[in-house]
Scaffold this active site. Structure first.
Site, PDB file in Angstrom:
ATOM      1  N   ARG A  90       0.804  -1.222   0.000  1.00 19.95           N
ATOM      2  CA  ARG A  90       0.000   0.000   0.000  1.00 19.95           C
ATOM      3  C   ARG A  90       0.844   1.281   0.000  1.00 19.95           C
ATOM      4  NH1 ARG A  90      -4.872  -2.155   0.357  1.00 19.95           N
ATOM      5  NH2 ARG A  90      -5.219  -4.013   1.635  1.00 19.95           N
ATOM      6  N   SER A 118      -2.362 -14.173  -9.686  1.00 19.24           N
ATOM      7  CA  SER A 118      -2.576 -14.889  -8.432  1.00 19.24           C
ATOM      8  C   SER A 118      -3.881 -14.437  -7.784  1.00 19.24           C
ATOM      9  CB  SER A 118      -1.395 -14.654  -7.478  1.00 19.24           C
ATOM     10  OG  SER A 118      -1.206 -13.262  -7.257  1.00 19.24           O
ATOM     11  N   TYR A 123      -5.372  -6.732 -11.208  1.00 22.17           N
ATOM     12  CA  TYR A 123      -4.836  -6.207 -12.457  1.00 22.17           C
ATOM     13  C   TYR A 123      -5.833  -5.463 -13.332  1.00 22.17           C
ATOM     14  CZ  TYR A 123      -0.674  -8.699 -11.140  1.00 22.17           C
ATOM     15  OH  TYR A 123       0.435  -9.115 -10.462  1.00 22.17           O
ATOM     16  N   PHE A 410       3.356 -19.360 -16.906  1.00 24.79           N
ATOM     17  CA  PHE A 410       4.700 -18.786 -17.072  1.00 24.79           C
ATOM     18  C   PHE A 410       5.016 -17.848 -15.923  1.00 24.79           C
ATOM     19  CE2 PHE A 410       1.636 -16.340 -19.579  1.00 24.79           C
ATOM     20  CZ  PHE A 410       1.835 -15.050 -19.125  1.00 24.79           C
TER      21      PHE A 410
END
Length: 410
Positions: A90, A118, A123, A410
């Site tokens: 943060r 994850s 994202y 990957f």
């Protein structure tokens, strides 16, 4: 706090990777996997943040070529090994790395960035949209039978040592890449990734095994798997854990599935990463006994929007103006006219014409490989139709006959 964001030096790789391991729970990667990851790391594309002498955040990228609808292999940054130390959360470190990375991707002329998340919630704010899904199967092989196509009995199956079969398996993989959007072409070293077999990752199973499918002496398919033996008072209840399974024709594909479902002393077949349109669903006698679960997989970020949309083919003619929101990469924001002819060839240029559809770059990322429908996104309120009829037109054009899939992480 004074921190420094910079490119990773090769001599710092161990410290950098240890920061990553600690952020993901502190369990060290097996030596075999760690060695390959170090070999595959592109140091010039790997960045970190240092707080004094300590690495407190990491991010890297692999130079990929990813299949898109139409079969083209498009340059893409395979974003990977992203972490922030729990002591430094943060504070904007992830945002600063994403900013630097996407600027670098753009400078390299790559129209796409892709990643597996994850935690998917992270994202979206950087413009990534979930574009492929993976299906997990847990098949009751005591009860499920297969109906196989003509020619299946003519396929020869033979065991092969995984390390000796790598080249043959890679030959099959290479022939399949262009036909499945979302699949990356393998560069040097990547063929070894699925063949690494650390004891610590077997979860009580056997060493990895490999069976090749051959027709007229040519390898046309393969499967890698482990067996976890289990017994109870009624007898054997072992599990076959499928790794990779691929084939060049329906007969070989069916032969490999028939093989794994018929292995002695087992009653369950697990396959944790299959495409959602896997043909095996049409071979099994009872799909309800296949324990299907689906989750997100590859997330796509359009870095150069115009170049990305021109790189893929389209299922139907389309002429639509998008009003695109992209706060993180503002060079993509604004109106773009996408035009594709009956052969699927496209142009995408900036325009001042009135917009037909309004959406963010995240929705375009989700729809880019043809796995997520613009119509479905509109029903969720994430795409707005401004001119009647254009939503259906664009949604048809973006579709893919084949579900996009990432066969290997990957």
């Amino acid at each position: 706090m004074t921190t420094e964001l910079r490119v990773l030096r090769p001599s710092e790789w161990n410290q950098w990777f240890e920061c990553l391991e600690l952020a993901f729970g502190g369990v060290a990667e097996p030596p075999e996997e760690r060695e390959l990851v170090e070999e595959l790391t592109e140091h010039e594309r790997s960045i970190g943040i240092w707080d004094g002498s300590d690495v407190v955040a990491t991010s890297g990228a692999f130079s990929f070529r990813v299949a898109v609808p139409g079969g083209a292999l498009v340059p893409a940054a395979g974003v990977t090994m992203v972490s922030v130390a729990s002591t430094h959360r943060r504070r904007g470190l992830l945002t600063s790395m994403m900013r630097r990375q996407l600027d670098d991707v753009r400078a390299l002329g790559e129209p796409l960035a892709v990643l597996t998340a994850s935690e998917p919630v992270i994202y979206g704010r950087f413009g990534y949209g979930a574009a492929t899904r993976q299906m997990s199967l847990t098949i009751d092989s005591d009860r499920v039978r297969l109906t196989v196509p003509d020619g299946t009995d003519a396929v020869r199956l033979r065991h092969a040592k995984p390390d000796e079969a790598t080249a043959a398996c890679e030959g099959v993989y290479d022939q399949l890449v262009a036909g499945r959007p979302g699949t990356p072409a393998h560069g040097p070293g990547w063929e070894r990734k699925s063949m690494i077999d650390p004891v610590s990752t077997r979860e009580g199973g056997s060493a990895q095994q490999c069976v090749l499918a051959e027709v007229d002496g040519e390898v046309v398919g393969y499967v890698t798997y482990r067996i976890k033996p289990t017994w109870d008072m009624s007898g054997p209840k072992g599990t076959v854990r499928v790794g990779d399974l691929a084939a060049l024709d329906p007969a070989a594909y069916a032969a490999l599935w028939r093989f794994v479902l018929g292995i002695d002393l087992t009653s369950t077949v697990e396959a944790r990463n299959r495409p959602v349109d896997d043909a095996v669903l049409h071979l099994v006698s009872d799909v309800r006994r296949c324990g299907i679960q689906i989750r997100d997989s590859l997330h796509v970020r359009l870095v150069e929007l115009g170049a990305a949309l021109e790189a893929r083919a389209y299922q139907a003619p389309v002429d639509v103006v998008f009003e695109v929101e992209d706060a993180f990469c503002p060079w993509n924001a604004g109106r773009w006219r996408l035009t594709a002819d009956a052969k699927g060839a496209a142009t995408c240029r900036r325009t001042e014409d009135p917009a037909d559809l309004a959406l963010s770059v995240r929705e375009l990322g989700s729809a880019y490989l043809g796995g997520e429908s613009l119509t479905a996104l509109a029903k969720a309120g994430r795409v707005r139709e401004l001119r009647p009829g254009t939503l259906a037109e664009a949604s048809r054009a973006f579709a893919s006959d084949v579900a996009p899939w990432l066969p290997q992480g990957f």
